[in-house]
Design a protein around this motif. Sequence first.
Motif, PDB file in Angstrom:
ATOM      1  N   PRO A  85      -2.982 -11.646   6.978  1.00 30.45           N
ATOM      2  CA  PRO A  85      -2.150 -12.168   5.894  1.00 30.45           C
ATOM      3  C   PRO A  85      -0.788 -11.465   5.856  1.00 30.45           C
ATOM      4  O   PRO A  85      -0.680 -10.273   6.142  1.00 30.45           O
ATOM      5  N   MET A  86       0.219 -12.198   5.513  1.00 30.61           N
ATOM      6  CA  MET A  86       1.585 -11.668   5.472  1.00 30.61           C
ATOM      7  C   MET A  86       1.722 -10.554   4.429  1.00 30.61           C
ATOM      8  O   MET A  86       2.448  -9.587   4.647  1.00 30.61           O
ATOM      9  N   TRP A  87       1.048 -10.647   3.313  1.00 30.68           N
ATOM     10  CA  TRP A  87       1.128  -9.598   2.287  1.00 30.68           C
ATOM     11  C   TRP A  87       0.565  -8.281   2.806  1.00 30.68           C
ATOM     12  O   TRP A  87       1.047  -7.204   2.455  1.00 30.68           O
ATOM     13  N   PHE A  88      -0.460  -8.346   3.693  1.00 29.86           N
ATOM     14  CA  PHE A  88      -1.041  -7.133   4.263  1.00 29.86           C
ATOM     15  C   PHE A  88      -0.063  -6.471   5.229  1.00 29.86           C
ATOM     16  O   PHE A  88       0.071  -5.241   5.238  1.00 29.86           O
ATOM     17  N   VAL A  89       0.629  -7.264   6.022  1.00 28.50           N
ATOM     18  CA  VAL A  89       1.652  -6.732   6.942  1.00 28.50           C
ATOM     19  C   VAL A  89       2.759  -6.075   6.131  1.00 28.50           C
ATOM     20  O   VAL A  89       3.221  -4.970   6.458  1.00 28.50           O
ATOM     21  N   SER A  90       3.215  -6.725   5.094  1.00 22.26           N
ATOM     22  CA  SER A  90       4.267  -6.158   4.233  1.00 22.26           C
ATOM     23  C   SER A  90       3.800  -4.857   3.581  1.00 22.26           C
ATOM     24  O   SER A  90       4.548  -3.877   3.511  1.00 22.26           O
ATOM     25  N   PHE A  91       2.562  -4.854   3.112  1.00 18.63           N
ATOM     26  CA  PHE A  91       1.999  -3.652   2.481  1.00 18.63           C
ATOM     27  C   PHE A  91       1.942  -2.497   3.479  1.00 18.63           C
ATOM     28  O   PHE A  91       2.332  -1.367   3.166  1.00 18.63           O
ATOM     29  N   CYS A  92       1.456  -2.767   4.678  1.00 20.32           N
ATOM     30  CA  CYS A  92       1.356  -1.713   5.705  1.00 20.32           C
ATOM     31  C   CYS A  92       2.726  -1.205   6.119  1.00 20.32           C
ATOM     32  O   CYS A  92       2.927   0.000   6.314  1.00 20.32           O
ATOM     33  N   THR A  93       3.683  -2.110   6.240  1.00 25.21           N
ATOM     34  CA  THR A  93       5.053  -1.712   6.585  1.00 25.21           C
ATOM     35  C   THR A  93       5.633  -0.816   5.492  1.00 25.21           C
ATOM     36  O   THR A  93       6.241   0.220   5.779  1.00 25.21           O
TER      37      THR A  93
END
Length: 168
Positions: free
Chosen positions: A7-15
């Motif tokens: 999910p895109m929100w997970f990528v943003s969170f990890c970044t």
Amino acid sequence: MPEVEIPMWFVSFCTALLAAFFGSLLAIKKFKKEKIWSEKYKAYQDVLSALEAMLLWANETYCHQKMIPTKGTQGIEGGNWPSFTEARRVIAKTTCVGSLLLPTEVIDELEALESDLWNENFRADDERYYYPNTHEESEAIAEHADNVEKLIKPRLKAIIQHAKKDLG
């Protein structure tokens, strides 16, 4: 094999998490560097103030024994000027624990100064107590003060040069 979609929100969170982690590492590193610099500055300030107070004592004592007018700083013993004994204590303390912050060259200068001052005090005490309450005693005290000044001045200049290089 099915493709797993992140999910895109997970990528943003990890970044954001990685950015915060590396940002905090940089901030901690900068804080430590600034704190060490600040502590070094304070250590140099204490040492240089102590050496300057010892020079002041030597100059005032020499002039007093030779009946030469002085700046009148001898009368402010209770002021901000540390006594000769307090200044020697600062130098002795710095030779013991100063190696945590200050370069070896500075500690070596301070240790050599401590040794030379010890020898000079021993020499002067022998001479001064040999002629109590005489003109010779006054001359011995003046000579002692002059010798102390000659021991401190070159080391003061050397330590200032080391401080400029170390803090610059």
